[in-house]
Design an enzyme around this catalytic site. Structure first.
Site, short mmCIF file in Angstrom:
data_model
loop_
_atom_site.label_atom_id
_atom_site.label_comp_id
_atom_site.label_asym_id
_atom_site.label_seq_id
_atom_site.Cartn_x
_atom_site.Cartn_y
_atom_site.Cartn_z
N HIS A 191 0.82 -1.22 0.00
CA HIS A 191 0.00 0.00 0.00
C HIS A 191 0.85 1.27 0.00
CE1 HIS A 191 0.33 -0.19 4.54
NE2 HIS A 191 0.51 1.09 4.34
N ASP A 205 0.06 -7.76 1.75
CA ASP A 205 0.45 -6.34 1.65
C ASP A 205 1.98 -6.19 1.66
OD1 ASP A 205 0.35 -3.60 1.57
OD2 ASP A 205 -0.19 -3.35 3.68
N GLY A 224 3.65 6.32 8.40
CA GLY A 224 5.04 6.52 8.01
C GLY A 224 5.92 5.35 8.40
N ASN A 225 5.50 4.58 9.42
CA ASN A 225 6.20 3.35 9.78
C ASN A 225 5.85 2.20 8.84
OD1 ASN A 225 6.10 4.50 12.97
ND2 ASN A 225 7.92 3.33 12.39
N SER A 226 4.80 2.36 8.07
CA SER A 226 4.35 1.27 7.20
C SER A 226 5.48 0.79 6.31
CB SER A 226 3.19 1.73 6.33
OG SER A 226 2.02 1.82 7.06
#
Length: 393
Positions: free
Chosen positions: A98, A129, A196-198
């Site tokens: 994503h 994902d 933002g950690n994704s």
């Protein structure tokens, strides 16, 4: 992934009460020695010698960060930002699908501040994902080793490194593995994970990759971290990487992009007042991370338009999630409507399509609900003020 179990690495920045409480100006260590008794002796210029003892936990934190941080990158696209893990010296980067769902070329910021280009070379299938990027022109990059699948345990230490809110690259947070969902291949952790950690790494005490941070569970309209984050277990990664290396991985994130496809949404006309009756049951959409049911709606909104959204029910615990056209979270709410009813009041930030999830708080909750969306008219100013003042602000 961002939002109640949608993880989006996106959007605006919320700064809450950040301050510096210690003055380190006079701390100037000329040299430091690690003694056999696990303490660090620091010699200060023009000061008497002092001893700073680090606990075993602190030493572990420092060791993990020093081993891993140089191999954690920040990823920026036209619509989102996130994090990633370098897994090969020639520049393969593991992240969330994503984060880079549009594919193509993205910008990478390395830990040393260099900005480089990377190509998206593969996406996960069947809702996985994950994505892999290939940094251009690099041959000797630091890497993070991948832990052996099947060895992660509940209760072990967990370390997350990433770029929360796209502003704080190289941030380390520490927690434990709180739960393992083997059916869905997810690790739950209380290490702080934020937008933002994704795509960034979840690490064990050896600095090895045990998961890819992907989502948080949160409550309230601010959608902040409350200590329930999720990472895709490393058990799901080897097969995916093999597919990427063999050229079998899809180059388009079709299933990720379609999760909240507005073409699948029930279209609403945002006039003065909209009232809708719905029912959540086994035939409804399912939010992947917590298995709660939801109905998807879409409507066209205008920048500066203030709206009120209410979801009420005497059968389920109502939950509302509002997204923009890029699936970035704008607001969410559980109980602001009183009792178990949800309410969002918001001024829309831009012209475009908005998506609304009429959701249940708990997994498997079934029942009827009522949805009301009302356009709240701004106060009408005298004519002579309208030429000078944007009265929607």
């Amino acid at each position: 992934m961002n939002v109640k179990l949608l993880q989006k690495a996106t959007s605006g920045i919320l700064v809450v009460g950040i301050g510096v409480g210690a003055n380190l100006t006079n701390f100037s260590a000329v040299n430091a020695q690690i003694r056999p008794d696990k303490t660090i002796k620091i010699r200060h210029k023009n000061q008497t010698e002092s001893i700073l003892a680090l606990s075993i936990e602190e030493q572990t934190n420092i060791r993990v960060y020093q081993r891993a941080n140089q191999a954690v990158v920040s990823i920026d696209t036209d619509k989102t930002n996130g994090s990633g893990t370098i897994i090969s010296a020639d520049g393969m980067v593991l992240t969330n699908a994503h984060v880079v769902s549009q594919g193509g070329i993205v910008q990478i910021t390395l830990a040393d501040g260099r900005k480089v280009k990377a190509d998206v070379i593969g996406f996960g299938e069947k809702g996985l994902d994950l994505a892999v990027l290939k940094i251009r022109g690099e041959t000797n990059l630091p890497i993070i080793r991948i832990a052996r699948p099947g060895y992660t345990k509940v209760g072990q230490r967990a370390f997350a490194i990433g770029n929360p809110f796209g502003r704080f690259q190289g941030t380390l947070t520490v927690g434990i593995v709180s739960r393992i969902d083997r059916e869905r291949g997810l690790l739950q952790t209380d290490a702080a994970i934020n937008p933002g950690n994704s795509g960034g790494p979840l690490l064990n005490s050896a600095g090895e990759l045990i998961g890819v941070n992907t989502a948080i569970f949160t409550r309230g309209q601010l959608g902040g971290n409350i200590g329930i984050g999720f990472a895709i277990s490393i058990d799901r990664v080897p097969e995916f990487l093999t597919a990427v290396r063999e050229g079998r991985a899809p180059l388009v994130a079709q299933q990720q992009a379609a999760m909240f496809d507005e073409q699948l949404a029930k279209q609403l006309e945002l006039n003065a007042l909209i009232e809708v009756k719905g029912n959540l049951d086994r035939e409804s959409n399912v939010l992947p991370v917590d298995n709660s049911y939801y109905d998807l709606y879409a409507f066209e909104g205008k920048a500066g338009q203030k709206i009120s959204i209410d979801m009420s029910s005497n059968q389920i615990d109502s939950y509302l999630i509002l997204l923009n056209s890029n699936d970035q979270e704008l607001a969410q709410d559980d109980d602001s409507g009183g009792e178990k009813n949800a309410r969002i009041i918001i001024t829309l930030p831009e012209d475009g399509t908005y998506k609304l999830l009429a959701n249940s708080y708990e997994a498997g909750e079934s029942g009827e609900y009522q949805l009301k969306i009302e356009a709240i008219s701004p106060r009408i100013r005298p004519f002579f003020e309208r030429e000078r003042i944007n009265y929607y602000r």
